[in-house]
Design a protein around this motif. Structure first.
Motif, short mmCIF file in Angstrom:
data_model
loop_
_atom_site.label_atom_id
_atom_site.label_comp_id
_atom_site.label_asym_id
_atom_site.label_seq_id
_atom_site.Cartn_x
_atom_site.Cartn_y
_atom_site.Cartn_z
N ALA A 191 0.82 -1.21 0.00
CA ALA A 191 0.00 0.00 0.00
C ALA A 191 0.85 1.26 0.00
CB ALA A 191 -0.94 0.00 1.21
N ASN A 192 1.93 1.26 0.76
CA ASN A 192 2.79 2.45 0.85
C ASN A 192 3.76 2.58 -0.31
OD1 ASN A 192 1.67 3.35 3.28
ND2 ASN A 192 2.99 2.03 4.48
N SER A 193 3.85 1.55 -1.15
CA SER A 193 4.78 1.58 -2.28
C SER A 193 4.11 1.94 -3.59
CB SER A 193 5.47 0.20 -2.42
OG SER A 193 6.18 -0.12 -1.25
N ILE A 194 2.81 2.19 -3.54
CA ILE A 194 2.07 2.54 -4.76
C ILE A 194 2.43 3.96 -5.19
CG2 ILE A 194 -0.22 2.89 -5.75
CD1 ILE A 194 -1.27 0.79 -3.80
N SER A 195 2.71 4.11 -6.46
CA SER A 195 3.02 5.43 -7.01
C SER A 195 1.75 6.27 -7.04
CB SER A 195 3.60 5.29 -8.42
OG SER A 195 3.77 6.55 -9.02
N LEU A 196 1.79 7.45 -6.42
CA LEU A 196 0.62 8.30 -6.32
C LEU A 196 0.65 9.39 -7.39
CD1 LEU A 196 0.35 8.77 -2.45
CD2 LEU A 196 -0.78 7.07 -3.89
N GLY A 197 -0.50 9.69 -7.93
CA GLY A 197 -0.61 10.75 -8.92
C GLY A 197 -0.60 12.12 -8.28
N LEU A 198 -0.71 13.12 -9.13
CA LEU A 198 -0.60 14.51 -8.69
C LEU A 198 -1.69 14.88 -7.69
CD1 LEU A 198 1.12 17.04 -9.38
CD2 LEU A 198 -0.67 17.68 -10.97
N ASP A 199 -2.91 14.40 -7.90
CA ASP A 199 -4.02 14.81 -7.04
C ASP A 199 -3.96 14.19 -5.66
OD1 ASP A 199 -4.46 12.30 -7.99
OD2 ASP A 199 -6.54 12.62 -8.59
N LEU A 200 -3.14 13.15 -5.47
CA LEU A 200 -3.03 12.50 -4.18
C LEU A 200 -1.75 12.86 -3.44
CD1 LEU A 200 -4.41 8.93 -4.97
CD2 LEU A 200 -5.60 10.87 -3.97
N SER A 201 -0.66 13.05 -4.16
CA SER A 201 0.61 13.34 -3.50
C SER A 201 0.92 14.83 -3.47
CB SER A 201 1.75 12.61 -4.22
OG SER A 201 1.89 13.09 -5.54
N GLY A 202 0.14 15.63 -4.21
CA GLY A 202 0.48 17.03 -4.36
C GLY A 202 1.58 17.19 -5.40
N GLY A 203 1.77 18.39 -5.87
CA GLY A 203 2.81 18.61 -6.86
C GLY A 203 2.46 19.76 -7.79
N LEU A 204 3.03 19.71 -8.97
CA LEU A 204 2.90 20.83 -9.91
C LEU A 204 2.41 20.33 -11.26
CD1 LEU A 204 3.50 23.88 -10.20
CD2 LEU A 204 5.77 23.26 -11.02
N SER A 205 1.48 21.07 -11.82
CA SER A 205 0.98 20.78 -13.17
C SER A 205 1.13 22.06 -14.00
CB SER A 205 -0.49 20.35 -13.12
OG SER A 205 -1.01 20.23 -14.43
N VAL A 206 1.81 21.94 -15.12
CA VAL A 206 2.02 23.10 -15.99
C VAL A 206 1.64 22.74 -17.42
CG1 VAL A 206 3.83 24.17 -14.60
CG2 VAL A 206 4.45 22.46 -16.30
N VAL A 207 1.17 23.74 -18.14
CA VAL A 207 0.82 23.57 -19.55
C VAL A 207 1.56 24.63 -20.35
CG1 VAL A 207 -1.02 23.58 -21.27
CG2 VAL A 207 -1.45 22.63 -19.00
N TYR A 208 2.22 24.20 -21.42
CA TYR A 208 2.98 25.11 -22.27
C TYR A 208 2.39 25.13 -23.67
CZ TYR A 208 6.61 25.05 -18.66
OH TYR A 208 7.29 25.18 -17.48
N ASP A 209 2.35 26.32 -24.23
CA ASP A 209 2.00 26.49 -25.64
C ASP A 209 3.28 26.35 -26.46
OD1 ASP A 209 -0.26 27.38 -27.49
OD2 ASP A 209 1.39 28.70 -28.07
N CYS A 210 3.22 25.61 -27.55
CA CYS A 210 4.41 25.31 -28.34
C CYS A 210 4.41 26.09 -29.65
CB CYS A 210 4.49 23.81 -28.64
SG CYS A 210 4.50 22.77 -27.17
N GLU A 211 5.56 26.65 -29.97
CA GLU A 211 5.75 27.39 -31.21
C GLU A 211 7.06 26.98 -31.85
OE1 GLU A 211 6.33 32.03 -32.69
OE2 GLU A 211 5.70 31.57 -30.63
N ALA A 212 7.04 26.68 -33.14
CA ALA A 212 8.26 26.26 -33.83
C ALA A 212 9.30 27.37 -33.78
CB ALA A 212 7.95 25.90 -35.27
N GLY A 249 -3.72 16.61 -1.13
CA GLY A 249 -3.55 15.28 -1.69
C GLY A 249 -3.74 14.19 -0.65
N ARG A 250 -3.13 14.39 0.52
CA ARG A 250 -3.26 13.39 1.58
C ARG A 250 -4.71 13.28 2.04
NH1 ARG A 250 1.81 15.48 3.32
NH2 ARG A 250 0.74 16.96 4.69
N THR A 309 -6.90 9.93 1.95
CA THR A 309 -7.52 9.39 3.16
C THR A 309 -9.01 9.19 2.97
OG1 THR A 309 -5.87 10.50 4.54
CG2 THR A 309 -7.90 9.81 5.61
N LEU A 310 -9.69 10.19 2.41
CA LEU A 310 -11.13 10.07 2.19
C LEU A 310 -11.45 8.98 1.18
CD1 LEU A 310 -12.10 13.87 2.11
CD2 LEU A 310 -12.50 12.22 3.95
N GLY A 311 -10.61 8.86 0.16
CA GLY A 311 -10.83 7.81 -0.84
C GLY A 311 -10.68 6.42 -0.23
N LEU A 312 -9.65 6.24 0.60
CA LEU A 312 -9.43 4.95 1.25
C LEU A 312 -10.56 4.62 2.22
CD1 LEU A 312 -5.59 5.09 1.92
CD2 LEU A 312 -6.79 3.80 0.16
#
Length: 461
Positions: free
Chosen positions: A41-62, A255-256, A260-263
């Motif tokens: 259970a403690n070794s499961i890789s957690l996503g952004l919404d559960l572990s917290g972290g950063l989400s960024v979106v970039y616009d791409c131009e040649a 995230g925590r 917790t609520l999900g579990l």
């Protein structure tokens, strides 16, 4: 003899299940060592919404006229993934979003991390023979396929390995040939505009033709220094200009709390289902509950064992939904058994017929869900993919526990009770004619006791 064997099998499976539950839990310090076992259970890789972290979106131009933007974005996605992985963000995901955007999600990252400062302002790489000028022979980021820190065991030196494309290898061979025969023997590296002092200067003694080079010496005296150097070079290999359009920070606390609520929701759902199954189907329901415990152990094991799986909040919903499918499969089986018993069949034959008639409805319903999960994973966004992968894994495990584990548990139970319908909540109306069928039914394994039909059905209502 059959009863004794059934009891032994139940004891063995119960012990294995208990070991599985212990392995799921953690952390557990190992006596006599400094090692602490974290558990599934403690070794499961957690996503952004559960572990917290950063989400960024970039616009791409040649960055260059005539560049194919689609190809450039795909190449940039791959290079960004390599950079994040090399910097220790092994759980980061880099994906295209729409036609001209890239989304990066990095669990446990902070907005202040140096790597994101770089991402917002990447600089184009240029290797040239002339200081402050672009020479006729030069290398750009388009000519490089891979950059990584490495160690030369022969010379005991840390350094950076650069691998080139086929065209880049030819250009680098020409570049090094001219550099090795020049007075300075220098190759100048620029990140950004080619003017003024270079970012770094390489000394080249010989022509290099094998499509790769190892850079060492100077400040490259440690693994960390080599990784930073490789990171800087890779930063100049992007084929597009990245413009930040979205920056979302999810706190670890949120995230925590979500985890917790999900579990808690999953545990409450599992407990209620187990109580209802035991009440509705008696000992058959208890056996189904045992199969559900095995299902949860296997689910936690595979969630931490499969490298590309990250548990997200939608993923928890997928697990709970697949748990419901597992229960639904057991309900179909036991209702079929009830119908067969009510029609006049004795318990062993009702069980055999019930499993047989329930197989295809369970298989078909799960197959449609499997196909849906695969489509969602292929076409969905990151959040939907998290739901789809846990749902797919859960459905496969639910089919296994329902059609295999539950069947064997019921098979082992029958030698202990094949005549009394009350413990397994089987009922039949008075006056229904009891169907007498052959005793050589596989699910009973009765040949081991050489029992007769009378031994199997005596005292049955």
């Amino acid at each position: 003899m059959a009863k004794k064997r059934s009891i032994i099998k139940f004891v063995i499976v119960a012990i294995l299940a208990a070991i599985g539950i212990v392995l799921c839990c953690g952390p557990i310090p190992i006596a006599g060592t400094d090692y602490v076992y974290n558990g599934f259970a403690n070794s499961i890789s957690l996503g952004l919404d559960l572990s917290g972290g950063l989400s960024v979106v970039y616009d791409c131009e040649a960055t260059k006229q005539g560049t194919d933007l689609n190809t450039a974005i795909d190449a940039t996605v791959n290079r960004l993934s390599d950079i994040l992985y090399s910097e220790g963000y092994s759980e980061a995901t880099v994906k295209r979003q729409g036609s001209n955007r890239i989304r990066i999600e990095v669990p446990s990252a902070k907005e202040s991390d140096d790597i994101f400062t770089f991402l917002e302002n990447p600089r184009e790489l240029t290797m040239t023979l002339t200081k402050g000028e672009v020479s006729e022979e030069n290398i750009t980021g388009d000519d490089i396929t891979e950059v990584f820190a490495s160690y030369n065991s022969q010379d005991h030196q840390y350094g950076v390995t650069i691998r080139f494309t086929n065209e880049g290898a030819s250009k680098f061979a020409s570049l090094t040939k001219k550099a090795s025969t020049s007075t300075s023997k220098n190759i100048y590296i620029y990140l950004g505009e080619v003017q003024g002092e270079p970012w770094n200067t390489l000394t080249c003694e010989n022509e290099i033709r094998d499509g790769a080079t190892f850079i060492s010496g100077g400040s490259l005296n440690s693994q960390k220094a080599a990784e930073e150097y490789a990171f800087s070079i890779m930063s100049g290999t992007f084929n597009v200009k990245l413009t930040l359009v979205e920056n979302s920070v999810i706190s670890a606390t949120l995230g925590r709390n979500a985890l917790t609520l999900g579990l808690i929701a999953g545990a409450v759902a599992l407990l209620l289902v187990m109580i209802i199954m035991a009440w509705r189907y008696g000992l058959f329901g208890v056996l189904a509950d045992f199969a559900l415990v095995i299902y949860m152990i296997l689910m936690l094991f595979f969630l931490q064992a499969i490298p590309f799986v990250q548990l997200t909040l939608p993923g928890i919903a997928g697990i709970i939904l697949s748990l419901g499918m597992a229960v639904d499969g057991n309900v179909i089986i036991f209702e079929r058994i009830r119908e067969e018993y009510a029609s006049g069949k004795k318990i062993p034959f009702a069980v055999k017929s019930g499993f047989k008639k329930a197989f295809w409805p369970i298989f078909d319903s799960n197959l449609t869900t499997i196909v849906t999960s695969i489509i969602l994973y292929i076409l969905g966004t990151a959040a939907i993919k998290g739901f789809a992968i846990t749902l797919l894994l859960g459905i496969l495990l639910s089919m296994f526990t329902t059609l295999v584990v539950t069947r064997f548990l019921v098979k082992w139970y029958l030698p202990l009770n094949s005549t009394n319908p009350k413990p397994v909540r089987l009922y039949r109306k008075e006056g229904v004619e009891v169907v007498d069928e052959p005793a050589s039914v596989e699910i009973l394994s009765t040949q081991e006791e050489n029992t007769t039909p009378e031994n199997l059905t005596g005292g049955e209502a």
